[in-house]
Scaffold this motif. Sequence first.
Motif, PDB file in Angstrom:
ATOM      1  N   HIS A  11       2.046  -3.455   6.446  1.00  0.00           N
ATOM      2  CA  HIS A  11       0.810  -3.748   5.697  1.00  0.00           C
ATOM      3  C   HIS A  11      -0.153  -2.572   5.866  1.00  0.00           C
ATOM      4  N   ALA A  12      -0.113  -1.658   4.883  1.00  0.00           N
ATOM      5  CA  ALA A  12      -0.958  -0.464   4.923  1.00  0.00           C
ATOM      6  C   ALA A  12      -1.969  -0.468   3.786  1.00  0.00           C
ATOM      7  N   VAL A  13      -2.252  -1.635   3.219  1.00  0.00           N
ATOM      8  CA  VAL A  13      -3.252  -1.741   2.152  1.00  0.00           C
ATOM      9  C   VAL A  13      -4.640  -1.599   2.763  1.00  0.00           C
ATOM     10  N   SER A  14      -5.456  -0.728   2.190  1.00  0.00           N
ATOM     11  CA  SER A  14      -6.813  -0.559   2.691  1.00  0.00           C
ATOM     12  C   SER A  14      -7.666   0.163   1.656  1.00  0.00           C
TER      13      SER A  14
ATOM     14  N   GLY B 178       0.827  -1.205   0.000  1.00  0.00           N
ATOM     15  CA  GLY B 178       0.000   0.000   0.000  1.00  0.00           C
ATOM     16  C   GLY B 178       0.859   1.252   0.000  1.00  0.00           C
ATOM     17  N   GLY B 179       2.117   1.106  -0.350  1.00  0.00           N
ATOM     18  CA  GLY B 179       3.069   2.223  -0.291  1.00  0.00           C
ATOM     19  C   GLY B 179       2.831   3.307  -1.312  1.00  0.00           C
ATOM     20  N   ALA B 180       1.950   3.065  -2.297  1.00  0.00           N
ATOM     21  CA  ALA B 180       1.598   4.115  -3.258  1.00  0.00           C
ATOM     22  C   ALA B 180       0.350   4.858  -2.821  1.00  0.00           C
ATOM     23  N   GLY B 181      -0.239   4.443  -1.697  1.00  0.00           N
ATOM     24  CA  GLY B 181      -1.455   5.077  -1.207  1.00  0.00           C
ATOM     25  C   GLY B 181      -1.173   6.212  -0.246  1.00  0.00           C
TER      26      GLY B 181
END
Length: 375
Positions: free
Chosen positions: A80-83, A15-18
């Motif tokens: 883990h920062a995907v959301s 999620g690093g592009a978010g």
Amino acid sequence: MSDEPAPEIRYLVLGGAGFLGSYIVQALISRGDTHVAVFDLREPAQEDKIERVSYYTGDICNLDRLVDVLKETGANVVFHAVSPIHGLSDSIYQRVNVDGTKTLLEACRHPSLSGNVFKFVYTSSTGVTWRAQDIVGATEEQLPIPENGYDMYHHTKAVAEKMVLEADGDGMRTVVIRPGGMIGPRDPQLLHRLAAALAEKKHKVQIGNNTNLVDWVYAGNVADAHLAAADRLPSRKDLDANTTPHPVAGQVFIITNGTPMLQWDFSRLVWRALGASPADLDPKKATKIPRWLALFMATIAESWCKLNGGHTELTKFNVIYSTTTQWYNIDKARHALGYQPRVSLEEAAAMSAKWWKERGEKEHKARQASRRKLL
């Protein structure tokens, strides 16, 4: 205990592009880390890419792809920062938050990786414990997760959080960060809603009596907490020594700015940064709608939209959320992580408004136009 030198720390930010993920990546690079990689569904725009960062694309539910990226990057610390954003279908939250987290944990412990990943930091949300109740200075231990969350987004985040905590131990240590509502440049949700409300003169309407304190947090402060948590998780040497208990591993930490504001005062802070005059934001001039009446109006609006396929910002969720007290005690993070918010909400609002005027509004309009073409 092994006398071999400690392994080089290599980070992978999912999620690093978010929104938040990009702050985590920038924080790592800014402090001098040299092995940082990003995994996301799409690459960021070229101008948003950060030098010395490797970018990978893929689906968080694709086990083989995740294993390949973990091998190629040699990552031993995973964020883990995907959301998904709010307002999507329940099936998306189930797939990304639950199935995706399960797949990622499986990938991190894949036999072919020889136990490379030994630190895992998960981004949850303060909303996982919220059931439309007032929260007044509560700690992590005072807020049990309900069996069913208020909505599917928060319910699935809670399920994922439980999986991450259960994965702590046996060669990988995990920690959960629960941020409050975030604000900052690149925010894809809050800023455009407040900017739209200002443009449409909706800022002149206040729902409720504005007596509910609410916690907000600058996204960069949340990134700082993620790095602090990762740094304080046991090292590979400590893992081999099996030192327990640990003050960070297997723990949950609430992260806010520690300065709760009255809900409508916060909105007016952002509107002022966006250019509204003090006179235009005078609370005495606002039309005040009682909470009960707003809930009635929201019920009608949602029913109408359900029948006609429309969309409304006046939802029961938004009414309840904006009139409920929600502030937290962050002493656990202060003591165990050394967390101290470095950017105030006033500074965050100013930076966010500047970004919105220079870039955010144009990007939001371009996304909206692109979606209309697809429809």
